[in-house]
Design an enzyme around this catalytic site. Structure first.
Site, short mmCIF file in Angstrom:
data_model
loop_
_atom_site.label_atom_id
_atom_site.label_comp_id
_atom_site.label_asym_id
_atom_site.label_seq_id
_atom_site.Cartn_x
_atom_site.Cartn_y
_atom_site.Cartn_z
CG ASP A 1 9.20 6.02 -1.46
OD1 ASP A 1 9.78 6.00 -0.35
OD2 ASP A 1 8.06 5.57 -1.62
CG HIS B 1 4.04 6.98 -0.42
ND1 HIS B 1 5.09 6.41 -1.11
CD2 HIS B 1 3.44 7.83 -1.28
CE1 HIS B 1 5.11 6.90 -2.35
NE2 HIS B 1 4.12 7.76 -2.48
CG HIS C 1 0.67 1.85 1.55
ND1 HIS C 1 0.60 3.01 2.29
CD2 HIS C 1 1.64 2.06 0.61
CE1 HIS C 1 1.48 3.89 1.81
NE2 HIS C 1 2.13 3.34 0.79
C1 OKP Z 1 3.74 2.70 -2.11
B1 OKP Z 1 4.92 2.80 -1.16
C2 OKP Z 1 -0.60 7.11 -8.82
C3 OKP Z 1 0.74 6.93 -8.14
C4 OKP Z 1 0.65 6.76 -6.63
C5 OKP Z 1 0.35 4.94 -4.94
C6 OKP Z 1 1.67 5.06 -4.30
C7 OKP Z 1 1.98 3.89 -3.41
C8 OKP Z 1 3.31 3.98 -2.74
N1 OKP Z 1 -0.72 6.36 -10.00
N2 OKP Z 1 0.18 5.45 -6.25
O1 OKP Z 1 4.66 3.50 0.05
O2 OKP Z 1 6.12 3.33 -1.75
ZN ZN Z 2 6.44 4.92 -0.61
#
Ligand code: OKP
Ligand code: ZN
Length: 349
Positions: free
Chosen positions: A286, A199, A161
């Protein structure tokens, strides 16, 4: 398989994040990687090495003002002896006029560079993300020299990100982008960056959006319903020279293996058409149905299958850890992916 790892990741240990205005325990914690280290070592998997002390192509990926901010903001805060956490609360508007100049205030700068309120900057954040970038670059050197066919960089915090001048989504430096740049510097002409985190890799996409030497492909949850919300739609396909070199595959919440696999196979045809010389994989764990943030319906068996599919692309590969928050399962998922990847390349040879 060589695994590049640095214990310095523990220097970044966010205690909390926000959910609906409340502080809740952070998801992106050192235990994630500790579980992977422990599991792989128990199973005697991997030849473990540390990051090399080398020049990193950071300036080619990130703006120098941003790098300076990231390095110096915590010491500056600490020196001011103020209370509280380094989390932004105010962001620039997206109008063409306002929001272009970097303010001098610490919180002004946090909002200027930071994308969300879930990504605190702590005393050891710079050290941790720098070590993760060094792991990625060290892994890359082993690939570009031809010494190895595949190397795993056990990086933490994640990186995909992070943009040229932006930290967000638990990410500060974009380790996968740094790996791509290092491969190019070492003489590879074309690099494919395949992002299979749940994500969208918005930072990686933005960094390579106008370039044709890196093909960015991402399978991820539909941004209509998931973080990072503002990019990852299928019509985003690059700009200028980079047009056609970004490919997005947003997937519905609840996506199952049949759909996931078919989409991945489709993405992989573009890697072959592009005639990439090397592959960087942003590996997000994830996508599992067990994940605390992810909402796909993918069982434990998919990680081995994914390792096999990715190895069958048959390119020298740097695998970089991104997300994954079902802490106690991460070691098993990583093992399955890497073990099947390795078995598959041995069969191909
Ligand atoms: C990072 B990676 C809200 C939960 C979501 C951001 C997620 C970031 C993911 N408190 N917050 O791509 O696994
Ligand atoms: Zn992620």
């Amino acid at each position: 398989m060589k695994i590049v790892y640095s214990p310095l990741h523990t220097k970044h240990h966010p205690p909390f994040e926000f959910r609906r205005g409340e502080k809740i325990p952070a998801f992106e914690i050192p235990d994630r990687v500790a579980n992977i280290v422990e599991t792989l070592r128990q199973r005697s998997f991997g030849e473990w090495i540390g990051p090399e002390n080398m020049d990193l192509p950071l300036q080619k990926i990130h703006d120098s003002t941003y790098l300076q901010f990231l390095k110096e903001i915590y010491p500056r805060w600490h020196k001011a002896e103020l209370d509280g956490d380094l989390v932004p609360y105010c962001w620039p508007p997206s109008t063409p006029i306002a929001g272009k100049e970097m303010p001098q205030d610490i919180f002004g700068q946090l909002g200027y560079f930071g994308g969300d309120a879930d990504t605190p900057i702590l005393a050891g954040t710079w050290e941790a993300t720098y070590a993760a970038a060094a792991c990625a670059a060290t892994a890359t050197k082993l690939i570009s020299s031809g010494a190895e066919q595949v190397v795993f960089s056990l990086s933490r915090p994640p990186g995909h990100h992070a943009g040229k001048s932006r930290y967000a989504g638990y990410c500060f430096l974009n380790h996968a982008a740094i790996a791509c740049e290092q491969l190019l510097e070492d003489g590879m002409e074309k690099v494919a960056l395949l992002d299979i985190d749940y994500h969208h890799g918005d930072g990686s996409q933005a960094i390579f959006y106008d370039r044709s030497d890196v093909l960015f492909l991402s399978l991820h949850a539909d941004p209509d319903y998931e973080y990072p919300f503002f990019s990852g739609r299928s019509h985003e396909e690059g700009i200028g020279k980079g047009k056609g070199y970004t490919k997005n595959y947003p997937l519905a919440i609840g996506t199952n293996w049949d759909t996931y696999r078919a989409t991945l196979e489709q993405a992989i045809t573009h890697i072959h058409d592009f005639q990439a010389n090397a592959l960087v994989i942003s590996l997000g764990l994830d996508i599992s149905e067990r994940d605390l943030l992810g909402k796909f319906k993918l069982g434990d068996e998919v990680f081995g299958l994914l390792g096999e599919i990715c190895a069958n692309i048959a390119l020298p590969s740097v695998i970089i850890l991104e997300g994954g928050y079902a802490v106690q399962y991460l070691g098993g998922f990583t093992y399955d992916f890497l073990y099947h990847f390795e078995q598959t390349i041995m069969r191909l040879q």
